[in-house]
Design an enzyme around this catalytic site. Structure first.
Site, PDB file in Angstrom:
ATOM      1  N   ARG A 226      44.865  31.260  46.085  1.00  0.00           N
ATOM      2  CA  ARG A 226      43.999  31.165  44.879  1.00  0.00           C
ATOM      3  C   ARG A 226      42.535  31.135  45.325  1.00  0.00           C
ATOM      4  O   ARG A 226      41.980  30.074  45.667  1.00  0.00           O
ATOM      5  CB  ARG A 226      44.340  29.917  44.067  1.00  0.00           C
ATOM      6  CG  ARG A 226      43.497  29.744  42.820  1.00  0.00           C
ATOM      7  CD  ARG A 226      43.749  30.759  41.764  1.00  0.00           C
ATOM      8  NE  ARG A 226      45.125  30.698  41.265  1.00  0.00           N
ATOM      9  CZ  ARG A 226      45.680  31.655  40.523  1.00  0.00           C
ATOM     10  NH1 ARG A 226      44.971  32.718  40.191  1.00  0.00           N
ATOM     11  NH2 ARG A 226      46.934  31.558  40.129  1.00  0.00           N
TER      12      ARG A 226
ATOM     13  N   GLN B  58      53.334  39.884  38.827  1.00  0.00           N
ATOM     14  CA  GLN B  58      52.002  40.199  38.276  1.00  0.00           C
ATOM     15  C   GLN B  58      51.089  40.638  39.417  1.00  0.00           C
ATOM     16  O   GLN B  58      51.146  40.071  40.513  1.00  0.00           O
ATOM     17  CB  GLN B  58      51.427  38.975  37.570  1.00  0.00           C
ATOM     18  CG  GLN B  58      49.923  39.113  37.298  1.00  0.00           C
ATOM     19  CD  GLN B  58      49.423  38.416  36.068  1.00  0.00           C
ATOM     20  OE1 GLN B  58      49.762  38.825  34.957  1.00  0.00           O
ATOM     21  NE2 GLN B  58      48.645  37.378  36.299  1.00  0.00           N
TER      22      GLN B  58
ATOM     23  N   ARG C 246      49.509  41.659  47.631  1.00  0.00           N
ATOM     24  CA  ARG C 246      48.874  40.364  47.989  1.00  0.00           C
ATOM     25  C   ARG C 246      49.871  39.345  48.544  1.00  0.00           C
ATOM     26  O   ARG C 246      49.466  38.331  49.090  1.00  0.00           O
ATOM     27  CB  ARG C 246      48.123  39.785  46.793  1.00  0.00           C
ATOM     28  CG  ARG C 246      49.005  39.416  45.616  1.00  0.00           C
ATOM     29  CD  ARG C 246      48.173  38.765  44.494  1.00  0.00           C
ATOM     30  NE  ARG C 246      49.013  38.450  43.342  1.00  0.00           N
ATOM     31  CZ  ARG C 246      48.613  37.692  42.330  1.00  0.00           C
ATOM     32  NH1 ARG C 246      47.380  37.197  42.307  1.00  0.00           N
ATOM     33  NH2 ARG C 246      49.411  37.432  41.318  1.00  0.00           N
TER      34      ARG C 246
ATOM     35  N   HIS D   4      40.156  41.497  43.611  1.00  0.00           N
ATOM     36  CA  HIS D   4      40.055  40.427  42.605  1.00  0.00           C
ATOM     37  C   HIS D   4      39.155  39.281  43.109  1.00  0.00           C
ATOM     38  O   HIS D   4      39.634  38.171  43.378  1.00  0.00           O
ATOM     39  CB  HIS D   4      41.484  39.932  42.341  1.00  0.00           C
ATOM     40  CG  HIS D   4      41.695  39.035  41.177  1.00  0.00           C
ATOM     41  ND1 HIS D   4      41.094  37.801  41.046  1.00  0.00           N
ATOM     42  CD2 HIS D   4      42.478  39.164  40.081  1.00  0.00           C
ATOM     43  CE1 HIS D   4      41.505  37.232  39.932  1.00  0.00           C
ATOM     44  NE2 HIS D   4      42.320  38.027  39.317  1.00  0.00           N
TER      45      HIS D   4
ATOM     46  N   ASP E  77      38.521  36.869  29.692  1.00  0.00           N
ATOM     47  CA  ASP E  77      39.455  37.704  30.450  1.00  0.00           C
ATOM     48  C   ASP E  77      39.295  39.127  29.917  1.00  0.00           C
ATOM     49  O   ASP E  77      39.900  39.498  28.916  1.00  0.00           O
ATOM     50  CB  ASP E  77      40.895  37.208  30.254  1.00  0.00           C
ATOM     51  CG  ASP E  77      41.846  37.843  31.248  1.00  0.00           C
ATOM     52  OD1 ASP E  77      42.990  37.369  31.345  1.00  0.00           O
ATOM     53  OD2 ASP E  77      41.427  38.816  31.931  1.00  0.00           O
TER      54      ASP E  77
ATOM     55  N   GLU F 277      35.814  41.373  39.254  1.00  0.00           N
ATOM     56  CA  GLU F 277      36.750  42.142  40.061  1.00  0.00           C
ATOM     57  C   GLU F 277      36.440  43.643  40.031  1.00  0.00           C
ATOM     58  O   GLU F 277      36.280  44.212  38.948  1.00  0.00           O
ATOM     59  CB  GLU F 277      38.167  41.895  39.537  1.00  0.00           C
ATOM     60  CG  GLU F 277      38.523  40.411  39.480  1.00  0.00           C
ATOM     61  CD  GLU F 277      39.616  40.123  38.489  1.00  0.00           C
ATOM     62  OE1 GLU F 277      39.555  39.064  37.811  1.00  0.00           O
ATOM     63  OE2 GLU F 277      40.534  40.942  38.361  1.00  0.00           O
TER      64      GLU F 277
HETATM   65  O1  TA6 Z   1      41.627  38.212  36.546  1.00  0.00           O
HETATM   66  C1  TA6 Z   1      42.387  38.817  35.574  1.00  0.00           C
HETATM   67  C2  TA6 Z   1      43.784  38.238  35.535  1.00  0.00           C
HETATM   68  O2  TA6 Z   1      44.683  39.263  35.207  1.00  0.00           O
HETATM   69  C3  TA6 Z   1      43.849  37.090  34.532  1.00  0.00           C
HETATM   70  O3  TA6 Z   1      44.529  37.485  33.355  1.00  0.00           O
HETATM   71  C4  TA6 Z   1      44.581  35.980  35.285  1.00  0.00           C
HETATM   72  O4  TA6 Z   1      45.979  36.096  35.113  1.00  0.00           O
HETATM   73  C5  TA6 Z   1      44.147  36.260  36.713  1.00  0.00           C
HETATM   74  O5  TA6 Z   1      44.202  37.678  36.814  1.00  0.00           O
HETATM   75  C6  TA6 Z   1      44.917  35.539  37.788  1.00  0.00           C
HETATM   76  O6  TA6 Z   1      46.201  36.072  37.903  1.00  0.00           O
HETATM   77  P1  TA6 Z   1      47.218  35.397  38.969  1.00  0.00           P
HETATM   78  O7  TA6 Z   1      48.464  36.226  38.913  1.00  0.00           O
HETATM   79  O8  TA6 Z   1      46.546  35.451  40.317  1.00  0.00           O
HETATM   80  O9  TA6 Z   1      47.393  33.965  38.513  1.00  0.00           O
END
Ligand code: TA6
Length: 279
Positions: A59, A80, A85, A155, A198, A255
């Site tokens: 993080r 996601q 990563r 990111h 966001d 990002e």
């Molecule tokens: O930064 C955009 C985003 O897609 C947010 O919606 C939030 O979910 C963030 O990324 C962090 O995502 P993660 O999967 O690292 O918790």
């Protein structure tokens, strides 16, 4: 100087120190999680509660969201922000051209594990250049016989003195997708953070500036015309297991992306590079 290190629980990373700066990059995700110019405070934010564990994204720093940004388009069970990563990359090259700069080249290639998640043959390379500026070049090479589409984001989590006093310059008049309201809107003027934000901005210029109390951070991009701005604000950061309650006050994500309409279609044998330069 380039040193291979491990955290107490054995998580491998590489530390770079030269006369202009220092940085740390985890082999998992080729994830740069620390960058500080000589005699200055860190430019990137890293959560005090970040995991440094296999299969968990760090993080903070600059996670690489690839080969898709956000949720997978069709399969909600897929991770996601893709799998880059949380995959173990290989350090393929190191270079110390002089005592003021250091370059590392990391690589990830398709494997049985990646093919299960994404049925394409690829070579992904991240060139990290650490000096008085920080530059990341992410190159996707299509090693298959058919085109494929990727969306991605470098990111970047920026450390800020106080979220209430920062603003982002450079996105005026850009349209954006508001991920909270699912609406398309147009940015008017600079961006101030007064609540959870966001947004995926489109047709973004190659020069953005983050104005913080103590400094202005320049963000230059190439190969990207979309940018994501994110701060989880109070409730969401309190719910996140790898952020302390008030972490939102000292971080802001800007990002450098190829997201939404800026997704990239790469032909067989072709490649695409997205670059971010921060200073
Ligand atoms: O930064 C955009 C985003 O897609 C947010 O919606 C939030 O979910 C963030 O990324 C962090 O995502 P993660 O999967 O690292 O918790």
């Amino acid at each position: 100087m380039i040193t291979h290190k491990k955290t107490k629980n054995g998580f491998a990373y590489i530390e770079i120190v030269n006369k202009n700066a220092c940085a740390r990059v985890a082999l998992q995700g080729a994830h740069l999680f620390h960058y500080r110019q000589q005699d200055k405070n860190p430019l990137l934010w890293l959560s005090e509660k970040s995991f440094f564990e296999n299969d968990k994204a760090i993080r903070g720093g600059i996670p690489i969201c690839w080969p898709w940004f956000g949720k997978h388009k069709t399969d909600p069970d897929l991770p996601q922000h893709g799998f880059a990563r949380t995959s173990l990359w290989t350090l393929v090259e190191t270079e110390e051209p002089d005592e003021f700069s250091t370059e590392l080249l990391f690589q990830l290639e398709n494997s049985p594990d990646t093919l299960k998640l994404w049925p394409h043959q690829f070579k992904l390379q991240l060139r990290v250049m650490v000096s008085s500026t920080l530059q990341l070049n992410l190159t996707t090479k299509n090693c298959s016989t058919e085109s494929f589409e990727i969306s991605s984001a470098l990111h970047s989590y920026f450390a800020v003195h106080d979220i209430d006093t920062v603003f982002i310059e450079g996105l005026d008049n850009c349209s954006y997708f508001d991920a909270l309201t699912k609406e398309i809107k147009t940015q008017k003027g600079n961006i101030y953070i007064r609540e959870e934000i966001d947004r995926v901005y489109q047709n973004v210029p190659p020069r953005l500036t983050l104005h913080d109390q103590e400094r202005s951070v320049q963000i230059r991009s190439q190969g990207s015309s979309s940018a994501v701005v994110w701060n989880p604000w109070i409730e969401k950061s309190a719910r996140m297991g790898d952020m302390i309650q008030d972490a939102y006050k000292n971080m802001l994500c800007i990002e450098t992306a190829n997201a939404l309409t800026d997704a990239q279609n790469i032909g067989p044998g072709d490649d695409h590079t997205v670059i971010v330069i921060i200073f």
